[in-house]
Every structure is written in C-alpha cells, then in structure tokens.
Design a protein around this motif. Structure first.
Motif, PDB file in Angstrom:
ATOM      1  N   ARG A 119      49.206  42.199  46.000  1.00  0.00           N
ATOM      2  CA  ARG A 119      48.058  41.434  46.508  1.00  0.00           C
ATOM      3  C   ARG A 119      47.917  40.101  45.775  1.00  0.00           C
ATOM      4  O   ARG A 119      47.162  39.964  44.821  1.00  0.00           O
ATOM      5  CB  ARG A 119      46.773  42.253  46.347  1.00  0.00           C
ATOM      6  CG  ARG A 119      46.674  43.492  47.197  1.00  0.00           C
ATOM      7  CD  ARG A 119      46.495  43.194  48.678  1.00  0.00           C
ATOM      8  NE  ARG A 119      45.443  42.250  48.948  1.00  0.00           N
ATOM      9  CZ  ARG A 119      44.273  42.535  49.498  1.00  0.00           C
ATOM     10  NH1 ARG A 119      44.015  43.766  49.853  1.00  0.00           N
ATOM     11  NH2 ARG A 119      43.378  41.609  49.712  1.00  0.00           N
ATOM     12  N   SER A 171      44.396  38.328  45.503  1.00  0.00           N
ATOM     13  CA  SER A 171      43.376  38.884  44.629  1.00  0.00           C
ATOM     14  C   SER A 171      42.862  37.797  43.674  1.00  0.00           C
ATOM     15  O   SER A 171      43.628  36.968  43.181  1.00  0.00           O
ATOM     16  CB  SER A 171      43.969  40.039  43.813  1.00  0.00           C
ATOM     17  OG  SER A 171      43.018  40.523  42.902  1.00  0.00           O
ATOM     18  N   GLU A 172      41.561  37.824  43.431  1.00  0.00           N
ATOM     19  CA  GLU A 172      40.983  36.825  42.517  1.00  0.00           C
ATOM     20  C   GLU A 172      41.522  36.995  41.096  1.00  0.00           C
ATOM     21  O   GLU A 172      41.699  36.025  40.370  1.00  0.00           O
ATOM     22  CB  GLU A 172      39.459  36.932  42.517  1.00  0.00           C
ATOM     23  CG  GLU A 172      38.797  35.838  41.732  1.00  0.00           C
ATOM     24  CD  GLU A 172      37.295  35.813  41.886  1.00  0.00           C
ATOM     25  OE1 GLU A 172      36.662  34.935  41.277  1.00  0.00           O
ATOM     26  OE2 GLU A 172      36.741  36.663  42.611  1.00  0.00           O
TER      27      GLU A 172
END
Length: 133
Positions: free
Chosen positions: A116, A119-120
């Motif tokens: 991912r 994702s932050e």
C-alpha cells in the motif's frame, strides 16, 4: 539525485524521492496541502543533477500532476549505454543496470513493491525500497 514516481498500488499514490548522497527525502505529494517553494527551487536548481531509469516520464508526470518543473536530468539507461558502449542497456531496468554496471543485485520483493504505497505512513521496508529504487 533521483525524483521517482511509484504507482504500483494506486494511481493516486505519488511519491517524490530525492537521494542526496547517502541521505534521502521522501515527500508524499498526495498528503501535502501545498508544494513548498523550497521543493520547487530544489528541483530547478542547476547545481543538482537528477538521475534515474525512465526519468523523462517522471519529469512529465511531475509537470502534469503537480505543475512541478524538474531540470538538469540524466537518464541512467542512456548514460550506461554511452559509458559502457552497449546499446542493449537502453532496454534494461534499474535492477539489470545495477547488476550489469555495478555487479550488485537489487532485491525487489513483491510483498513490498505491491504494498500500500498510498498509505500515509510507509513501512520501514517501503522506505528502504523507495530509497534504493
């Protein structure tokens, strides 16, 4: 120094990775409320050379998605072909160039490359991969 985009997980994920000697900066553009002037100044500073495999397409994406200009670029494929004198290096990726030019292997585990990236908070493995790639 190499600005790179990665979109292995989602089209909305856009990272700009700049390698400065042995230091790295990962700037996640999708989470930035604005583009800092210091970043635009850095990307257009003629004292820095930005290198990468496929860097021309990265520069185009910087311009198209974020209205960012990147100047003073060098494509690693063309450079390797010029220095080593082997035309077939124009079709090789970073992994192949690293093996051919440096005699070193880059490990690119699928569980990291397909993770991912939007994702932050990136994982340690993602950060390590981004700096390497």
């Amino acid at each position: 120094v190499a600005p790179l985009f990665r979109s292995s997980y989602s089209k909305s994920r856009r990272d700009l990775t700049d390698l400065l000697g042995r230091q790295s900066l990962i700037f996640q553009l999708i989470y930035a409320p604005y583009i800092p002037e210091s970043l635009t100044d850095f990307l257009t500073n003629s004292n820095y050379t930005f290198v990468g495999v496929g860097i021309d397409s990265d520069v185009v994406r910087c311009a198209e998605y974020y209205d960012l200009e990147v100047t003073n670029t060098v494509g690693l494929r063309g450079l390797a072909e010029e220095v080593i004198g082997r035309r077939e290096l124009r079709a090789v990726g970073l992994k192949g160039l690293t093996e051919e030019v440096l005699g070193r292997e880059i490990v690119k585990p699928k569980w990291v490359t397909l993770s991912r990236w939007d994702s932050e908070w990136l994982t340690y493995a993602q950060i390590q991969f981004a700096c390497l790639d």
